[in-house]
Write a protein that holds these residues in place. Structure first.
Motif, PDB file in Angstrom:
ATOM      1  N   ARG A 547      14.496  46.081  -2.290  1.00 29.52           N
ATOM      2  CA  ARG A 547      14.393  44.663  -2.181  1.00 29.52           C
ATOM      3  C   ARG A 547      14.090  43.707  -0.972  1.00 29.52           C
ATOM      4  N   GLU A 621      17.354  39.978 -10.831  1.00 26.79           N
ATOM      5  CA  GLU A 621      15.687  39.971 -10.583  1.00 26.79           C
ATOM      6  C   GLU A 621      15.354  39.990  -8.965  1.00 26.79           C
ATOM      7  N   GLU A 623      13.116  38.880  -6.332  1.00 24.10           N
ATOM      8  CA  GLU A 623      12.096  37.736  -6.154  1.00 24.10           C
ATOM      9  C   GLU A 623      11.818  37.787  -4.814  1.00 24.10           C
TER      10      GLU A 623
END
Length: 812
Positions: A547, A621, A623
């Motif tokens: 991430r 999610e 992003e």
């Protein structure tokens, strides 16, 4: 005149009508006391606020000091007034009408009426008039003792306690009949604000409670309820540990924070709901706390068993788009650690560096700008003492670079670069950025006025100011939201049946432009990708890829605090760690645990942050952060080729001479001298008979080298400095025989040197003086002079003289 008479008649008519129509109602029943329930974001209950059952007592069961203290502190004219205090009402009314601080004028009787008959209502002039009329009628119908007995059984005194009996148990652990003068003065003193004047709330509350205790005792003495001896003997009472009455000891931190948030005035984002109202009004309080995230916080924030008992970990997670607090970890057990670590202050350390970076970006200083980064650089104005000299600034682990741009300096948290940057933009800019992001300024509130002021000194870039975890999370949430600041809050709404009582803050304000924040975010991603926040690279998306994470580690001077403040676009989380000795009321260096050699922001905090965020972001999610492409400095455009510089010009620009006068200097001074020439000192410790830290050799001293070259600097470690062996000149040599004295010196490894001198007072052959003197510590083998008497000089002295005359002997 007619209008005045008409107005006066109208007011009189209203008062008469009120007197006729308002009667003394029935006493309130317990059926009106409803528990307030607090819920997680998903509707599951966190806990309840509920009033404790009262234990009724009669005045005869109470020692007189209990009621005497209450009367002295709250209503000194209670025994003589008519139920209200007309002078107090006039004074308060004039103050309120003229715009002064809003004041009340409630007597004990009026407080009793409010608690016993009509309940706590929002104070208006109409409700206060109703209260005053009932108080007048109650005074006509009941004795003063009846009123006082009702009062002591209904007054709320904090800690969920109603009445003095419950309060005595809650604060002192024994029945009210055993309350001392000091304990009575304590309870009476905190009546106006028992929640925030409870000493368990912190130093400011403790100071206020103590001041109110002193005030009450003084009033009791003034009123004649105690003697001067009683006042002198009074000692501040010892309080028992407070145990939260509802929920478990983990959620108690959340419950307490909910109560504090709602108690704030509406103008400050609160609801003006008192703890008394919370425990009796049957509210439904909905919070933003995510059960999954809160459970993850409990699990990942547990410190290893080998951590110090004084070590405290904290965590706050905030939705940067709304300001909603999704998780808050204040400690493992409220009953044993009643201070919420997430709202307790610790030094912000290097988590403040992004404040300086944002200030620089606002002043159009690009991330690509280069600064010298040599350890031990002296920056003008960088001082240990405001009135002292400039001192060197050191990097973590004494690392050095010839120069770094701001992106690299952020990744490696390079103090020397950020010290220069703060000097360039002005430390007041750093402070202002911190405030704009969300760090609170000091104010006049006694609970907060000692908190979090960011000084305007150069060192503020290193986070010398103290900050709470929640406030730091607020600031980093503004960065995560790309310059939009929200208001952190736990409570989303409060209802009472169908009525909406309060809603959490939903507005946000843009305080920095998005281009600036995109650049700052980019630099902070490098902390994770290339620097001290590397463990956060293990935060994975559902598909197993990394991430995007941005953040900053922070380690204060002497490792008194350690932080990792990081975020993904949807969630900001700050993990903090400090060590505080409650018994000695001081911060301590965080003792290593869990296999770490030392505790820094890049050790346990970032690891714990990553474990928590892995659970908190499950199903979230991925992003991306805003696109940002760092600019690359381009050479100046030239329409025609420029002539190449001559060899001498090139040498002047690219070559420097290594100083040849550095041997014998302290290493920081030598390193600073090399840094000023854009050379990188490489310290090598060597055995030497010179004191530790002294430069004993410099590679290529006096030679011409390229700028940016690394120069070997040999520094003494002091290992060959031999401590000189010493001994002591023996005592008792004076007036002894020469031979004895010489033997004593030789036995002490000293060399006797004899010097003769005539004396008419010291017999021949005896020691007159010793040099160095007896008891002096000297190196082994030192020459020690013995001045030995040769007797009187010829012609001196008179054997037939009177020996009792004045002389110069050792007893003369």
């Amino acid at each position: 005149m007619g209008a005045l008479l008409t107005g006066t008649s109208l007011v009189a008519g209203v008062l008469i009508a009120a007197w006729v129509n308002v009667g003394v109602p029935d006493a309130l029943g317990t059926v009106r006391d409803e528990a307030t329930t607090v819920y997680y974001a998903d509707g599951k209950p966190i806990g309840k606020f509920a009033a404790q059952d009262r234990t009724l007592v009669t005045l005869d069961e109470l020692p007189p000091q209990v009621t005497n203290a209450i009367i002295s502190s709250e209503d000194q004219s209670f025994r003589s007034h008519i139920g209200i205090n007309p002078l107090g009402i006039v004074r308060a009314t004039l103050n309120n009408v003229t715009g002064g601080d809003r004041q009340g004028a409630s007597t004990l009787t009026q407080q009793y009426v409010e608690n016993y008959y009509i309940g706590v209502e929002y104070a208006t002039y109409v409700t206060k008039l109703k209260e005053a009329i009932i108080a007048l009628k109650v005074t006509q119908q009941q004795t003063k003792d009846d009123v006082l007995e009702g009062y002591v059984n209904t007054i709320y005194l904090g800690r969920g306690a109603y009445g003095v009996e419950a309060a005595s148990q809650a604060y002192f652990g024994h029945p009210a009949k055993e309350m001392t003068i000091s304990e009575s003065a304590f309870l009476a003193g905190i009546i106006p604000n028992p929640t925030y004047w409870d000493p368990r709330q912190g130093e400011a509350a403790e100071a206020q409670a103590r001041a109110r205790w002193e005030r009450t005792l003084d009033l009791m003495l003034e009123q004649g309820y105690i003697t001067a001896e009683d006042r002198s003997a009074a000692e501040y009472p010892e309080l028992v540990e407070y145990k939260q009455g509802s929920g478990d000891n983990r959620t108690a931190y959340l419950m307490e924070q909910v109560a504090k948030e709602l108690a704030k005035p509406r103008a400050e984002g609160g609801a003006g709901i008192s703890e008394d109202q919370l425990t009796t009004s049957g509210y439904e309080i909905h919070t933003s706390i995510d059960r999954k995230m809160q459970a993850a916080a409990y699990e990942t924030m547990k410190l290893p068993k080998d951590a110090s008992d004084n070590a405290r970990a904290s965590l706050t997670s905030i939705d940067p788009q709304t300001g909603e607090i999704k998780a808050m970890y204040g400690g493992p057990n409220y009953s044993t650690n009643p201070t919420n670590a997430a709202t307790f202050r610790a030094q912000g350390a290097s988590t403040f560096k992004p404040f300086t970076l944002i200030g620089a970006l606002e002043q159009d200083i690009p991330l690509t700008k280069q600064y010298g980064a040599v350890d031990g650089t002296v920056i003008e104005g960088w001082k240990q003492d405001p009135d002292g000299p400039d001192v060197p600034l050191y990097n973590f682990d004494n690392e050095s670079w010839s120069s770094l741009d701001l992106t690299a300096a952020t990744a490696d948290s390079v103090n020397v670069v950020y010290g220069q940057l703060n000097k360039e933009i002005g430390p007041e800019t750093t402070a202002q950025v911190g405030y704009e992001l969300g760090i609170p300024k000091a104010d006049d509130d006694p609970d907060t006025n000692d908190c979090c002021t960011i000084g305007n000194n150069l060192a503020n870039v290193l986070g010398t100011a103290y900050v709470t975890n929640v406030d730091l999370a607020h600031a980093y949430s503004t960065i995560a939201a790309q310059g939009y600041r929200t208001t952190p809050h736990l409570v989303t709404k409060v209802t009472n049946g169908e009525d909406l009582i309060h809603e959490g803050a939903t507005t946000r304000e843009q305080v920095f432009d998005e281009e600036t924040m995109a650049a700052a975010t980019y630099a902070m991603t490098k902390v994770v990708e290339e620097g001290s926040g590397a463990p956060a690279q293990e935060l994975l998306a559902p598909d197993g890829t990394e991430r995007p994470v941005a953040g900053k580690t922070g380690s204060s001077n002497d490792n008194m605090s350690a932080w990792f403040a990081g975020f993904v676009p949807q969630l900001t989380t700050v993990v903090g760690l400090y060590e505080y000795n409650v018994d000695e009321n001081r911060y301590e260096q965080i003792k290593p645990f869990g296999g770490y050699e030392q505790i820094t922001g890049g050790s346990w905090p970032v690891t714990a942050w990553t474990k928590y965020m892995q659970k908190a972001t499950e199903g979230m999610e991925v992003e991306p952060f805003p696109d940002y492409v760092p600019s690359v400095p381009q050479p100046s455009a030239t329409p025609t080729p420029s002539p190449s510089p001559s060899q001498s010009e090139e040498a002047e620009v690219e070559k420097v001479v290594v100083p040849d006068n550095l041997v014998g200097q302290q290493y920081p001074n030598a390193a600073s001298a090399l840094a000023s020439l854009s050379l990188v000192p490489a310290q090598v410790d060597v055995d030497s008979d010179q004191p530790a830290g002294i430069v004993v050799a410099v590679d290529k001293a006096g030679q011409e080298v390229n700028r940016g070259d690394t120069i070997r600097v040999e520094v003494s470690n002091g290992s060959q400095v031999e401590e000189e062996e010493t001994t002591t000149v023996p005592w008792g040599l004076t007036n002894q025989d020469q031979g004895y004295a010489e033997g004593q010196l030789q036995a002490a490894d000293l060399s006797p040197v004899v010097q003769e001198q005539a004396s008419d007072t010291v017999p021949e052959g005896r020691v007159i003086a010793v040099d160095p003197g007896e008891g002096t510590e000297v190196p082994v083998g030192t020459d020690v002079t013995l001045v030995v008497s040769t007797g009187p000089e010829e012609g001196e002295g008179d054997p037939s003289g009177d020996p009792s005359g004045d002389g110069n002997g050792i007893f003369g």
